[in-house]
Design a protein around this motif. Structure first.
Motif, PDB file in Angstrom:
ATOM      1  N   ALA A 220       0.872  -1.103   0.041  1.00 27.04           N
ATOM      2  CA  ALA A 220       0.250  -0.138  -0.043  1.00 27.04           C
ATOM      3  C   ALA A 220       1.087   1.283   0.139  1.00 27.04           C
ATOM      4  O   ALA A 220       0.576   2.117  -0.628  1.00 27.04           O
ATOM      5  N   PHE A 224       0.916   3.990  -2.822  1.00 26.92           N
ATOM      6  CA  PHE A 224       0.708   5.506  -2.383  1.00 26.92           C
ATOM      7  C   PHE A 224       1.865   6.454  -2.760  1.00 26.92           C
ATOM      8  O   PHE A 224       1.385   7.721  -3.230  1.00 26.92           O
ATOM      9  N   LYS A 229      -4.467   5.448  -3.867  1.00 27.70           N
ATOM     10  CA  LYS A 229      -4.799   5.486  -2.481  1.00 27.70           C
ATOM     11  C   LYS A 229      -5.343   4.117  -2.105  1.00 27.70           C
ATOM     12  O   LYS A 229      -6.428   3.535  -2.742  1.00 27.70           O
ATOM     13  N   ARG A 231      -6.602   1.613   0.915  1.00 29.88           N
ATOM     14  CA  ARG A 231      -6.641   1.564   2.220  1.00 29.88           C
ATOM     15  C   ARG A 231      -6.566  -0.210   2.745  1.00 29.88           C
ATOM     16  O   ARG A 231      -6.826  -0.821   2.172  1.00 29.88           O
ATOM     17  N   GLU A 234      -7.254  -3.163   8.865  1.00 17.81           N
ATOM     18  CA  GLU A 234      -6.593  -3.599  10.300  1.00 17.81           C
ATOM     19  C   GLU A 234      -6.680  -4.899  10.869  1.00 17.81           C
ATOM     20  O   GLU A 234      -7.787  -5.257  11.174  1.00 17.81           O
ATOM     21  N   THR A 244      -0.919   0.076  10.931  1.00 24.44           N
ATOM     22  CA  THR A 244      -1.718   0.195   9.626  1.00 24.44           C
ATOM     23  C   THR A 244      -3.001   1.288  10.219  1.00 24.44           C
ATOM     24  O   THR A 244      -3.131   1.987   9.107  1.00 24.44           O
ATOM     25  N   ARG A 245      -3.392   1.875  11.133  1.00 24.28           N
ATOM     26  CA  ARG A 245      -4.291   2.580  11.496  1.00 24.28           C
ATOM     27  C   ARG A 245      -3.768   4.115  11.078  1.00 24.28           C
ATOM     28  O   ARG A 245      -4.215   4.837  10.767  1.00 24.28           O
ATOM     29  N   ASN A 248      -3.346   4.421   7.361  1.00 25.34           N
ATOM     30  CA  ASN A 248      -4.569   4.970   6.997  1.00 25.34           C
ATOM     31  C   ASN A 248      -5.084   6.361   7.068  1.00 25.34           C
ATOM     32  O   ASN A 248      -5.558   7.098   6.366  1.00 25.34           O
ATOM     33  N   GLN A 249      -4.805   6.760   8.547  1.00 30.01           N
ATOM     34  CA  GLN A 249      -5.259   8.094   8.753  1.00 30.01           C
ATOM     35  C   GLN A 249      -4.167   9.247   7.925  1.00 30.01           C
ATOM     36  O   GLN A 249      -4.695  10.155   7.654  1.00 30.01           O
ATOM     37  N   GLN A 251      -2.865   8.670   4.987  1.00 31.09           N
ATOM     38  CA  GLN A 251      -3.538   8.775   3.688  1.00 31.09           C
ATOM     39  C   GLN A 251      -4.464   9.626   3.638  1.00 31.09           C
ATOM     40  O   GLN A 251      -4.873  10.352   2.572  1.00 31.09           O
ATOM     41  N   ASP A 252      -5.628   9.466   4.467  1.00 31.03           N
ATOM     42  CA  ASP A 252      -6.738  10.431   4.517  1.00 31.03           C
ATOM     43  C   ASP A 252      -6.576  11.962   4.599  1.00 31.03           C
ATOM     44  O   ASP A 252      -6.895  12.586   4.096  1.00 31.03           O
TER      45      ASP A 252
END
Length: 464
Positions: A220, A224, A229, A231, A234, A244-245, A248-249, A251-252
């Motif tokens: 990922a 990226f 993108k 996701r 988790e 992982t969390r 993802n945050q 990326q957002d």
């Protein structure tokens, strides 16, 4: 040959095996000494008991039956005999002497014990010396063998016992301790091997399960880096879930920042074009003259500079990622430039399908090829592939770029020619925009000298 594995699972397995081997070697060394000591003590106890029993039977039996008793109790490691003289001339082990004397009810002076080495029978080269002795007897060369008889090696102890009998004779015993058994070592090593295999398999399965989310996170992250993108679900241990969390945050947050920037740039582009267009209309209504022409040139320069600056700030476009054929794209681009009268030669290339933003790639390559034609008269374009990337090479016949300047030319608004004149160069954003677009898809642009150190060689790499 690389001995240390590159993956975490292999490193942990190898480290575990090394630690296990070191621990087992230390354990084996400790147990070997204790085990052999215990076996030696047990063997000595057994021999002493047999000697004591043999003496009791022989001393209470008539002479006709003593020979049969001695033969029955003797063995390859225990030799018993009844002789007129004692085997030992003096006592050398007072502890065993007192013990045997107490068990047999004999005075201490009638018991003699000793622990000595059988020097004639314990040399490693015993058989060679015996063969040599026979050969020397045939050739009358005894002196060569005698020179070697003084070479002694450390020998295992041999128990000697002499006990006085009621008949006036002596009960003599010579006992050689049994050879140490190493069957336990074979069993131990087998156990260690089985344990190492089971631990390694268990560890590899556990590490593979734990690191599977990390591998997905790595893929990922590469996607990226190419502007996609992805996701990541988790799963796995809690610490891996936290990583992982956080990814993802991130990326957002980056996605929201890019969307805000795109909206801001769109508004800024509209706001800049409107006043510039209005000023151009007003200037064009002025009477013709030198001042009017200068104002129009300045407004055109301003408009071009503003659009080039916005192109650089935008970096990678908002174009969606999709599959495209780089060879077809390159052939179409070169054909368009040739129709415009530019000296561009593009070699035929095999099909090369990539995942990315084809319009952004086309825009970056167009900037590079036009620069090659503008500063090097002509451009030679080729496409090649390696195991992991596609490489587009653009070579011109111009003056090239000094090695110390090859990295600086990618800086915004930096130009080798500092006059800032439109006739001698652009705004200094072409290479910066091209690298921004290519790096946004996980690739890169490198500059070097052309063949025979002439011209400039531009290499554009894109991941397959």
């Amino acid at each position: 040959m690389r001995l240390w594995p590159r993956r975490a699972g292999g490193q942990l397995a190898l480290l575990l095996i090394l630690v296990l081997l070191v621990a087992q070697v230390i354990t084996i060394v400790i147990l070997a000494g204790e085990r052999q000591g215990a076996l030696r003590s047990a063997g000595l106890e057994h021999v002493l008991q047999r000697v004591s029993d043999g003496y009791t039977l022989a001393d209470t039996t008539d002479p006709e039956r003593q020979e049969r008793i001695l033969r029955a109790l003797s063995s390859p490691t225990l030799r018993l005999s009844i002789d007129p003289e004692p085997y030992l001339t003096e006592d050398q082990a007072s502890g065993m002497t007192r013990r045997l004397a107490g068990e047999l009810g004999l005075p201490v002076e009638q018991v003699r014990t000793a622990m000595e080495a059988d020097e004639d029978d314990c040399r490693p080269d015993r058989d060679d010396h015996r063969k040599r002795e026979r050969h020397d007897d045939e050739d009358d060369e005894h002196h060569e063998y005698d020179e070697h008889r003084d070479e002694r090696h450390e020998c295992p102890p041999v128990l000697g016992v002499s006990l006085a009998m009621s008949s006036g004779q002596w009960f003599n015993a010579q006992a050689r301790p049994p050879a140490p058994s190493w069957l336990w070592l074979k069993a131990t090593l087998t156990s260690v091997g089985i344990t190492a295999v089971l631990l390694t398999l268990t560890l590899l399965l556990a590490v593979r399960r734990i690191l599977r989310p990390m591998n997905e996170l790595s893929r990922a992250a590469h996607a990226f880096g190419r502007g996609e993108k992805v996701r990541v679900p988790e799963k796995g241990p809690e610490d891996v879930r936290e990583v992982t969390r956080a990814f993802n945050q991130m990326q957002d947050q980056v996605g929201r920042a890019q969307e805000d920037r795109a909206r801001l740039l769109a508004a800024l582009a509209h706001d800049l074009r409107t006043p510039i267009t209005s000023m151009r209309l007003r200037v064009e209504m002025l009477p013709e003259g030198e001042d009017r022409d200068r104002l129009l040139d300045a407004l055109r320069e301003m408009q071009h500079l503003a659009e080039a600056t916005l192109d650089f700030i935008r970096g990678s476009t908002t174009e969606q990622h999709r599959r495209y054929d780089l060879a077809t794209l390159l052939d179409s681009l070169c054909g368009d430039l040739q129709e415009m009268g530019l000296a561009v030669h593009c070699e035929d290339s095999p099909r090369c399908v990539l995942q990315g933003q084809p319009e952004a790639v086309k825009r970056a390559l167009r900037n590079l090829i036009e620069n090659a034609v503008n500063y090097g008269e002509q451009a030679e374009v080729t496409l090649a592939t390696t195991g992991t990337e596609a490489v587009v090479t653009i070579i011109d016949q111009g003056p090239g770029i000094p090695e110390g300047e090859r990295e600086r030319v990618f800086e915004p608004f930096y130009r080798l020619e500092h006059s800032r004149s439109r006739e001698t160069g652009g705004a200094g954003l072409g290479l910066a925009i091209a690298r921004t677009l290519i790096r946004g898809m996980g690739g890169d642009i490198r500059l070097g000298a052309g063949p025979d150190e002439k011209g400039l060689k531009v290499s554009v790499t894109l991941p397959l």
